[in-house]
Scaffold this active site. Structure first.
Site, mmCIF file in Angstrom:
data_model
loop_
_atom_site.group_PDB
_atom_site.id
_atom_site.type_symbol
_atom_site.label_atom_id
_atom_site.label_comp_id
_atom_site.label_asym_id
_atom_site.label_seq_id
_atom_site.Cartn_x
_atom_site.Cartn_y
_atom_site.Cartn_z
ATOM 1 N N LYS A 269 21.744 28.833 40.990
ATOM 2 C CA LYS A 269 21.109 29.765 41.579
ATOM 3 C C LYS A 269 21.467 31.144 41.273
ATOM 4 C CE LYS A 269 20.616 31.443 46.592
ATOM 5 N NZ LYS A 269 20.897 31.093 47.841
ATOM 6 N N ASP A 274 20.691 38.887 47.984
ATOM 7 C CA ASP A 274 19.869 38.064 49.324
ATOM 8 C C ASP A 274 19.869 38.918 50.466
ATOM 9 O OD1 ASP A 274 18.321 36.454 50.818
ATOM 10 O OD2 ASP A 274 20.069 34.838 50.877
ATOM 11 N N LYS A 281 18.611 39.468 56.875
ATOM 12 C CA LYS A 281 19.844 38.912 57.490
ATOM 13 C C LYS A 281 20.266 39.838 58.429
ATOM 14 C CE LYS A 281 21.208 36.201 53.781
ATOM 15 N NZ LYS A 281 21.224 34.954 54.623
ATOM 16 N N ASP A 292 25.522 35.765 45.717
ATOM 17 C CA ASP A 292 24.566 34.824 45.923
ATOM 18 C C ASP A 292 24.027 34.387 44.482
ATOM 19 O OD1 ASP A 292 23.379 32.914 47.631
ATOM 20 O OD2 ASP A 292 21.587 34.248 48.052
ATOM 21 N N ASP A 351 14.244 33.826 54.333
ATOM 22 C CA ASP A 351 15.690 33.516 53.721
ATOM 23 C C ASP A 351 16.215 32.479 53.039
ATOM 24 O OD1 ASP A 351 18.186 34.688 53.454
ATOM 25 O OD2 ASP A 351 18.887 34.652 55.526
ATOM 26 N N GLU A 353 15.299 31.238 50.413
ATOM 27 C CA GLU A 353 15.012 31.579 49.113
ATOM 28 C C GLU A 353 15.465 30.676 47.829
ATOM 29 O OE1 GLU A 353 17.368 32.942 50.269
ATOM 30 O OE2 GLU A 353 18.632 33.332 48.575
ATOM 31 N N ARG A 355 16.418 27.401 47.603
ATOM 32 C CA ARG A 355 15.647 26.282 47.316
ATOM 33 C C ARG A 355 14.065 26.584 46.636
ATOM 34 N NH1 ARG A 355 15.981 24.613 53.434
ATOM 35 N NH2 ARG A 355 17.563 26.004 53.462
HETATM 36 N N1 BES Z 1 22.447 32.586 50.424
HETATM 37 C C1 BES Z 1 22.081 32.130 51.752
HETATM 38 C C2 BES Z 1 23.066 31.040 52.106
HETATM 39 C C3 BES Z 1 24.633 31.645 52.454
HETATM 40 C C4 BES Z 1 24.821 31.943 53.529
HETATM 41 C C5 BES Z 1 25.669 31.492 51.490
HETATM 42 C C6 BES Z 1 25.963 32.368 54.016
HETATM 43 C C7 BES Z 1 26.659 32.058 51.811
HETATM 44 C C8 BES Z 1 27.159 32.416 52.957
HETATM 45 C C9 BES Z 1 20.708 31.319 51.593
HETATM 46 O O1 BES Z 1 19.876 31.851 50.907
HETATM 47 C C10 BES Z 1 20.376 31.322 53.226
HETATM 48 O O2 BES Z 1 20.051 32.574 53.425
HETATM 49 N N2 BES Z 1 20.106 30.220 53.691
HETATM 50 C C11 BES Z 1 19.760 30.346 54.976
HETATM 51 C C12 BES Z 1 18.915 28.873 55.376
HETATM 52 C C13 BES Z 1 18.186 28.971 56.618
HETATM 53 C C14 BES Z 1 17.146 30.235 56.784
HETATM 54 C C15 BES Z 1 17.378 27.791 56.882
HETATM 55 C C16 BES Z 1 20.995 30.134 55.942
HETATM 56 O O3 BES Z 1 21.844 29.336 55.435
HETATM 57 O O4 BES Z 1 21.137 30.585 57.005
HETATM 58 ZN ZN ZN Z 2 20.390 32.854 49.301
HETATM 59 MN MN MN Z 3 18.767 33.643 51.907
#
Ligand code: BES
Ligand code: ZN
Ligand code: MN
Length: 498
Positions: A269, A274, A281, A292, A351, A353, A355
């Site tokens: 990835k 992000d 966020k 990220d 968010d 993104e 996947r």
């Molecule tokens: N890059 C983030 C995941 C992440 C969060 C990595 C905190 C490291 C620390 C990912 O893109 C994300 O934002 N995931 C969301 C998914 C949710 C919206 C279903 C998350 O984990 O909050």
């Molecule tokens: Zn992310």
């Molecule tokens: Mn995200």
């Protein structure tokens, strides 16, 4: 940094510093006792004063001891006498190298008690020493303008003694592999530590081209936005559409000798920043979202190890890379897009993104008819809640593959833990308007994310590594950890030798 194997007794090594492991309460292990005999009890006598408690990782630099060729001695605490755990042993080696790096010592030899771990044979022992040394000597590639501290003088480290010819060979091989893993880990950390305005998708593509230029076995292709569109990667394009930075899709290929086998494909990835997009966020620690692209960096790091060691396997690295930004052109919650696989996705949360870019990359992997596909991603905050910073989350559609990855993590002290990926989780991704939604509820978030990817990996042997908790540290020690380059390298090394 040069690593060497010695076979002489410790006392006869002509190095600047001999590193001696001491147990708690100044007790001597086998190695230290050998030295104590060589210096006619001087070591034991000095320790009898009780000045060095020998707690794990504690160090004390002394002048050379009588009867030893080394000009200095570094005492390193190895904890209670008896079975030294692998973790304590790593801590001691790391502390020793860190202490040496503060001195003018150029060459050193290790006389430490080895961990009481049957798995740590000569090969893995040598590998760990080289890899820990590189990690201890790593300096963050910061952009501070002040004077840079001088690099460590340490240039040569010896390990041993190699009792037999076979053990010398295994140690040497381990040292070579560990040094390559050190290089791969540094590759990852340097990339991940860079800020998002420097490490852009174009920067990652340029770095991939550099890697390809360095190794004869490696070729590279970078798809630009038009080529990505030709591949019909609608999910990937949806994520990048809010950003002014052009997206890239990187394809690196390493063809080792003597291999007609189907390739191993690694997918990383590469979100270089992000923000969450329209599902923005919290500002809290948003700067950390420059990390990220850690999955991409890890894949480039492990790929470098395979190329550096000319591993006899066919390896392909795929890196979809872009930014996730809010803008007038950004995707909105509720938008429906079509993936490269032809399945439609309702983007309920912009968010989620990672996947979206991965599902198109995983589909792209099919054309290589791979033996296995591994994706590596800072995918979910939920994985951090589940496993913390200690284990990478592993989810797979093949339990044998998951076990192979967990095992690689154990051997390389870069641990991973399998989480269940059963059908129920996939059922949570139902959408009223498209084939799937890109999110399910909060519960089991790391697994529902994997289940989303699982929709695109049917009939592939696939595993997903969620490194959201392990790839970097926040707070005072903020920075990339280089994980899971060691795990991935071990996985590739073991695969290429079977
Ligand atoms: N890059 C983030 C995941 C992440 C969060 C990595 C905190 C490291 C620390 C990912 O893109 C994300 O934002 N995931 C969301 C998914 C949710 C919206 C279903 C998350 O984990 O909050
Ligand atoms: Zn992310
Ligand atoms: Mn995200």
């Amino acid at each position: 940094m040069q690593f060497q194997v010695f076979s002489k007794p410790f006392a006869q090594l002509p190095v600047d510093c001999l590193v001696v492991g001491i147990h708690e309460n100044g007790e001597l292990g086998d190695e230290a006792r050998q030295l104590d005999r060589a210096c006619k009890g001087a070591l034991g006598k000095m320790l009898a004063h009780g000045d060095f408690p020998g707690r794990t990782g504690e160090t004390l630099l002394l002048p050379g001891l009588p009867g030893l060729k080394a000009t200095r001695t570094l005492l390193v605490g190895q904890g209670p006498r008896g079975a030294v755990s692998r973790r304590d042993w790593r801590k001691a080696v790391r502390a020793a190298v860190t202490a040496l790096a503060r001195t003018q010592v150029r060459s050193a030899a290790l006389a430490l008690a080895r961990p009481a771990d049957r798995d740590l044979d000569d090969y893995h022992f040598g590998r760990a020493v080289a890899e820990i040394t590189h990690a201890a000597l790593y300096r963050v590639n910061d952009l501070k303008t002040g004077k840079k501290p001088k690099p460590a003088a340490l240039a040569r480290l010896q390990v041993g003694p190699a009792g037999t010819k076979g053990s010398g060979e295994a140690l040497r091989r381990g040292l070579v592999h560990g040094a390559a893993m050190g290089l791969g880990t540094r590759t990852m950390r340097d990339l991940a530590n860079l800020p998002g305005n420097v490490c852009t998708p174009s920067y990652l593509a340029a770095r991939a081209r550099q890697i390809a230029a360095k190794y004869r076995s490696v070729s590279v292709r970078v798809l630009d936005e038009a080529a990505i569109r030709k591949e019909k990667m609608g999910c990937f394009l949806a994520v990048t559409q809010g950003s002014d930075e052009p997206p890239k899709f990187i394809v690196l290929e390493h063809k080792g000798t003597r291999t007609k086998r189907a390739p191993v494909v690694l997918v990383g990835k590469g979100i270089t920043f992000d923000t969450g997009g329209i599902s923005l966020k919290d500002p809290g620690a948003m700067d950390e979202m420059k990390f990220d692209m850690s999955g991409a960096a890890a894949v480039l790091g492990a790929f470098t190890v395979a190329a550096e060691l000319a591993l006899p396997l066919h390896l392909i690295a795929l890196v979809p890379t872009c930014e996730n930004m809010p803008s007038g052109r950004a995707i909105k919650p509720g938008d429906i897009v079509t993936s490269a696989a032809g399945l439609t996705v309702e983007i309920l949360n912009t968010d989620a993104e990672g996947r979206l870019i991965l599902c198109d990359a995983l589909h792209y992997a099919r054309r290589f008819q791979p033996e296995v596909v591994l994706d590596v991603a800072t995918l979910t905050g939920a994985c951090v809640i589940a496993l913390g910073a200690h284990h990478t989350g592993v989810m797979a559609n093949d339990d044998a593959l998951a076990a192979e990855i967990v095992e690689a993590g154990r051997r390389s002290d870069d641990r991973a833990w399998q989480m269940p990926l059963t059908e129920e989780y996939g059922e949570q991704l139902k959408s009223n308007f498209a084939d799937f939604a890109n999110v399910a509820g909060r519960d089991g978030g790391a697994i529902t994310a994997a289940a989303f990817l699982g929709k695109f990996t049917q009939n592939l042997r696939w595993a997903h590594l969620d490194i959201a908790g392990t790839a970097y540290l926040g707070g005072a020690h903020k920075g990339s950890t280089g994980r899971p380059v060691a795990l991935l390298s071990d996985f590739l090394i073991h695969r290429s030798s079977r």
